[in-house]
Write a protein that holds these residues in place. Structure first.
Motif, PDB file in Angstrom:
ATOM      1  N   GLY A   1       0.778  -1.234   0.000  1.00  0.00           N
ATOM      2  CA  GLY A   1       0.000   0.000   0.000  1.00  0.00           C
ATOM      3  C   GLY A   1       0.806   1.280   0.000  1.00  0.00           C
ATOM      4  O   GLY A   1       0.230   2.368   0.007  1.00  0.00           O
ATOM      5  N   GLN A   2       2.133   1.183  -0.038  1.00  0.00           N
ATOM      6  CA  GLN A   2       2.966   2.389   0.064  1.00  0.00           C
ATOM      7  C   GLN A   2       2.751   3.327  -1.118  1.00  0.00           C
ATOM      8  O   GLN A   2       2.650   4.549  -0.955  1.00  0.00           O
ATOM      9  CB  GLN A   2       4.448   2.007   0.162  1.00  0.00           C
ATOM     10  CG  GLN A   2       5.391   3.180   0.355  1.00  0.00           C
ATOM     11  CD  GLN A   2       5.555   3.592   1.810  1.00  0.00           C
ATOM     12  OE1 GLN A   2       4.681   3.325   2.630  1.00  0.00           O
ATOM     13  NE2 GLN A   2       6.671   4.207   2.123  1.00  0.00           N
TER      14      GLN A   2
ATOM     15  N   ASN B   1      -0.758   5.011  -0.704  1.00  0.00           N
ATOM     16  CA  ASN B   1      -1.036   5.739   0.533  1.00  0.00           C
ATOM     17  C   ASN B   1       0.093   6.664   0.972  1.00  0.00           C
ATOM     18  O   ASN B   1       0.018   7.248   2.053  1.00  0.00           O
ATOM     19  CB  ASN B   1      -1.329   4.743   1.666  1.00  0.00           C
ATOM     20  CG  ASN B   1      -2.480   3.814   1.326  1.00  0.00           C
ATOM     21  OD1 ASN B   1      -3.469   4.246   0.746  1.00  0.00           O
ATOM     22  ND2 ASN B   1      -2.341   2.545   1.670  1.00  0.00           N
TER      23      ASN B   1
ATOM     24  N   SER C   1       4.644  -6.573   4.378  1.00  0.00           N
ATOM     25  CA  SER C   1       3.427  -6.155   5.066  1.00  0.00           C
ATOM     26  C   SER C   1       3.747  -5.664   6.465  1.00  0.00           C
ATOM     27  O   SER C   1       4.807  -5.964   7.028  1.00  0.00           O
ATOM     28  CB  SER C   1       2.444  -7.333   5.158  1.00  0.00           C
ATOM     29  OG  SER C   1       2.947  -8.316   6.057  1.00  0.00           O
ATOM     30  N   SER C   2       2.812  -4.936   7.045  1.00  0.00           N
ATOM     31  CA  SER C   2       2.996  -4.457   8.418  1.00  0.00           C
ATOM     32  C   SER C   2       3.068  -5.609   9.400  1.00  0.00           C
ATOM     33  O   SER C   2       3.770  -5.536  10.413  1.00  0.00           O
ATOM     34  CB  SER C   2       1.856  -3.502   8.791  1.00  0.00           C
ATOM     35  OG  SER C   2       1.974  -2.305   8.062  1.00  0.00           O
TER      36      SER C   2
ATOM     37  N   THR D   1       7.725   2.403   6.868  1.00  0.00           N
ATOM     38  CA  THR D   1       6.305   2.236   6.560  1.00  0.00           C
ATOM     39  C   THR D   1       5.462   3.331   7.205  1.00  0.00           C
ATOM     40  O   THR D   1       5.739   3.783   8.321  1.00  0.00           O
ATOM     41  CB  THR D   1       5.800   0.862   7.025  1.00  0.00           C
ATOM     42  OG1 THR D   1       4.419   0.720   6.658  1.00  0.00           O
ATOM     43  CG2 THR D   1       5.933   0.691   8.531  1.00  0.00           C
TER      44      THR D   1
ATOM     45  N   ASP E   1       2.076   2.766   7.300  1.00  0.00           N
ATOM     46  CA  ASP E   1       0.822   2.045   7.556  1.00  0.00           C
ATOM     47  C   ASP E   1       0.425   2.164   9.024  1.00  0.00           C
ATOM     48  O   ASP E   1       1.168   1.738   9.915  1.00  0.00           O
ATOM     49  CB  ASP E   1       1.006   0.574   7.172  1.00  0.00           C
ATOM     50  CG  ASP E   1      -0.301  -0.203   7.210  1.00  0.00           C
ATOM     51  OD1 ASP E   1      -1.313   0.350   7.676  1.00  0.00           O
ATOM     52  OD2 ASP E   1      -0.291  -1.374   6.793  1.00  0.00           O
TER      53      ASP E   1
ATOM     54  N   TYR F   1       0.852  -0.829  11.393  1.00  0.00           N
ATOM     55  CA  TYR F   1       2.126  -1.144  12.045  1.00  0.00           C
ATOM     56  C   TYR F   1       2.165  -0.547  13.442  1.00  0.00           C
ATOM     57  O   TYR F   1       2.516  -1.221  14.418  1.00  0.00           O
ATOM     58  CB  TYR F   1       3.281  -0.614  11.199  1.00  0.00           C
ATOM     59  CG  TYR F   1       4.632  -0.778  11.874  1.00  0.00           C
ATOM     60  CD1 TYR F   1       5.225  -2.031  11.995  1.00  0.00           C
ATOM     61  CD2 TYR F   1       5.295   0.335  12.398  1.00  0.00           C
ATOM     62  CE1 TYR F   1       6.455  -2.180  12.621  1.00  0.00           C
ATOM     63  CE2 TYR F   1       6.529   0.192  13.021  1.00  0.00           C
ATOM     64  CZ  TYR F   1       7.107  -1.068  13.129  1.00  0.00           C
ATOM     65  OH  TYR F   1       8.315  -1.212  13.762  1.00  0.00           O
TER      66      TYR F   1
ATOM     67  N   ASN G   1      -3.079   6.953  15.382  1.00  0.00           N
ATOM     68  CA  ASN G   1      -1.678   6.707  15.075  1.00  0.00           C
ATOM     69  C   ASN G   1      -0.791   7.626  15.916  1.00  0.00           C
ATOM     70  O   ASN G   1      -0.951   8.846  15.876  1.00  0.00           O
ATOM     71  CB  ASN G   1      -1.425   6.986  13.583  1.00  0.00           C
ATOM     72  CG  ASN G   1      -0.065   6.501  13.134  1.00  0.00           C
ATOM     73  OD1 ASN G   1       0.526   5.646  13.780  1.00  0.00           O
ATOM     74  ND2 ASN G   1       0.411   7.029  12.029  1.00  0.00           N
TER      75      ASN G   1
END
Length: 630
Positions: free
Chosen positions: A308-309, A312, A344-345, A558, A560, A563, A600
């Motif tokens: 998704g980087q 996003n 992935s995270s 990342t 995300d 994470y 976050n």
């Protein structure tokens, strides 16, 4: 680029070494302890192991066999009338062929095609001064029975690690602390001073965090005999006048890069390029592709990315653009066989990955997903290649980091990278202190530790006569990066790569290139008004325009939120464990506040979570004795 038989085995021993010298012991009865020390580095050398044992010396070796498995075994010995000379060696000598020819002309005879044997004969001919003749990355130990002496040698830039621990009657040594700590004579003790070194990000030369243990300083020889232990320096960054014009400088940098890449591409096993889409790795990839195309070969390249980087990605003050588009531009122009390693995270936050990384590094470095992703990248690359070339160290050599250009960082009376980090977060000092256990905060005195370290580092800079103002300050900043900052990153890269059995080479650490660019005036290093002007000018002809114009972007991290959520969940689990020893260092209330956040957390809060989880894992794995009294 395949080697001829005459040049075989140039890099067959990028492995792990260990040993024990004890003048009051009969080490022939201690083989089990030496084997245990050696076994800790099985990942560095999964293919073979060997041991040399004498009355007062024992050497162990783990080997990553790249070629010539039968003839490159270690320890390697040479019998003389006065006794044996035994060598354990980790690394590569890129000028091995020239040295072999010189030694042969002096009467030396070789029975293998390995660079290990060349280093051994080089020691027989020149003693420890053989280090001055080596071009490469290396760490080695020689036991010389003729005078009962041990010689430890490390490469100029510190690419290959080497540690030692003095005992009442000798020394223990190893490529990694874990090898030393496996011996019952070594105490697993960490004091306040060790924590200061761990948290301050200043990389004090020789400091190993573990109490009683030291790191062989890059460019240094450590000698032990019955009279005691001595150190001597065979290389340091020297200041010299630079008289080449801009055009001559750019041409010379290109010539050096062409030579360095050609030397470091030589291999009889699959090799590849680590490609980030930045100027550094892209330049190496392009040069390698051009050289190998002449041999009818195609370069392999690998890049790390996150799920998704691309969709996003949000620019921030550190990273203005995602890597992937630039990576693909380079791969297309250079015609590489490219593969993206997409993580992935869940993989990045996996506690077992964290455990593996911390075991590889022997310390809780606290770099979180950047450590995890680097390890996972290397693990994936190892399935396809045994050797990889990396763009590491170009920012330190050519001046690429933001702190080279920030007035705040330039003018600060501290390390520029610390000044820049503090400037970005005005509450940084308060927030940093709040992470630590309240009773520990004052005793740590990280500000005082950093101040003392900075003064010591500046004292090592040799000024150029007549150089003043900005030029003099930029020489200091360059020196700080090349002798402090870069060593953190080189250690990280060595440990995480060797944990997967992958050999990573760092062309920008070639000492000829480092010396030349270090002495180029700052005005030349920025002649086009941008960072890394000399590197850009030297390689622009082989790069896509997008990369030539790209602004420096650090190693990716990342974005995300999943994470950070995983970190918070692990933090809550840690809090539920009661009196975990990590709370001797980190503040329980601070952690409780961070894990209670529903959104976050800030990057600082996330980094604190990573630091805490790393520390907890390290304590569980290593059971250090924490001596934190003031």
């Amino acid at each position: 680029m395949r080697r001829t038989d005459a040049a075989r085995d140039e890099e067959d021993d990028v492995c792990g070494i260990a040993g024990w010298v004890g003048f009051d012991h009969d080490l022939r009865t201690q083989t089990r302890a030496v084997d245990a020390m050696t076994q800790t580095m099985a990942c560095r050398g999964p293919d073979d192991e060997g041991t040399f044992v004498a009355p007062h010396a024992a050497l162990g070796h783990r080997r990553l066999a790249i070629i010539d498995v039968e003839h490159g075994r270690q320890p390697m010995t040479y019998e003389t009338p006065e006794g044996a000379v035994a060598l354990v060696y980790s690394g590569e000598a890129y000028n091995f062929t020239e040295l072999r020819a010189e030694l042969a002309a002096r009467g030396h005879r070789f029975v293998t095609d390995s660079d290990t044997e060349v280093v051994l004969h080089g020691y027989l001919e020149w003693g420890s001064a053989v280090a001055e003749r080596l071009n490469g990355m290396f760490a080695f130990a020689v036991w010389d029975a003729r005078d009962e002496s041990l010689t430890l040698v490390r490469d100029r830039m510190g690419v290959k690690p080497l540690y030692y621990y003095e005992t009442p009657d000798g020394v223990l040594f190893g490529s990694e602390p874990k090898a030393v700590l496996a011996n019952p004579l070594a105490r697993r003790r960490v004091t306040l001073d060790g924590l200061r070194e761990l948290f301050a990000f200043v990389k004090t030369p020789g400091h190993a965090v573990w109490d009683g243990m030291a790191e062989v300083v890059p460019g240094t020889v450590v000698t032990l005999d019955r009279r005691g232990l001595r150190t001597s320096t065979y290389w340091r960054l020297e200041t010299r006048p630079h008289t080449d014009s801009q055009e001559e400088t750019v041409e010379h940098v290109r010539a050096l890069l062409d030579d360095v890449v050609a030397r470091q591409l030589v291999s009889d096993v699959p090799r590849c390029m680590l490609l980030s889409g930045g100027l550094d790795s892209s330049a190496l990839t392009a040069l390698a592709a051009r050289q190998l195309a002449g041999q009818g070969e195609q370069v392999r390249s690998f890049a790390v990315d996150f799920v998704g980087q691309a969709d996003n990605f949000v620019p921030d003050e550190m990273r203005g653009t995602p890597d992937a588009p630039y990576v693909h531009d380079v791969a297309a122009l250079s015609g590489t066989e490219h593969r993206d390693i997409v993580l992935s995270s869940a993989e990045l936050a996996d506690p077992e990955v964290r455990r593996t990384v911390i075991t590889a590094r022997d310390l809780p470095a606290g770099l979180g997903d950047m450590d995890a992703s680097l390890y996972l990248l290397f693990k994936a690359v190892r399935q396809h290649s045994t050797v990889a070339l990396s763009g590491e160290s170009a920012d330190e050599v050519f001046g690429g980091y933001q702190q080279f250009f920030s007035p705040v960082a330039r003018e600060a009376d501290t390390f520029p990278w610390i000044a820049l980090r503090t400037a970005r977060r005005s509450d940084h000092d308060v927030a940093t202190a709040s992470m630590y256990e309240p009773g520990l905060r004052g005793r740590l005195d990280l500000q005082g530790y950093v101040k003392d370290s900075y003064r010591s580092a500046l004292a090592d800079v040799q000024p150029l006569e007549g150089e003043t103002g900005l030029e003099a300050r930029m020489r200091e900043i360059s020196h700080l990066h090349l002798t402090r900052f870069v060593r953190v990153l080189l250690d990280r890269k060595d440990r995480t790569s060797m944990a997967t059995g992958l050999e990573v080479r760092v062309p920008f650490c070639d000492h000829r290139l480092v010396e030349y660019v270090y002495n180029a005036p700052w005005a030349l290093k920025t002649y086009d008004g941008r960072e890394k002007s000399l590197l850009r000018g030297a390689t622009a002809d082989v790069l896509p325009h997008s990369v030539v114009e790209r602004v420096k972007s650090p190693y990716p991290s990342t974005q995300d939120p999943a994470y950070a959520a995983a970190l918070r969940a692990q933090g809550r689990e840690l809090l539920s464990q009661g009196d975990h020893a990590v709370f001797e260092i980190m503040d329980r209330d601070w952690l409780a506040h961070e894990v209670a956040l529903s959104d976050n957390p800030t990057m600082f809060g996330r980094a604190g979570l990573e630091r805490t989880l790393d520390l907890a894992t390290w304590i569980e794995e290593y059971a250090p004795t924490l001596d934190l009294a003031g």
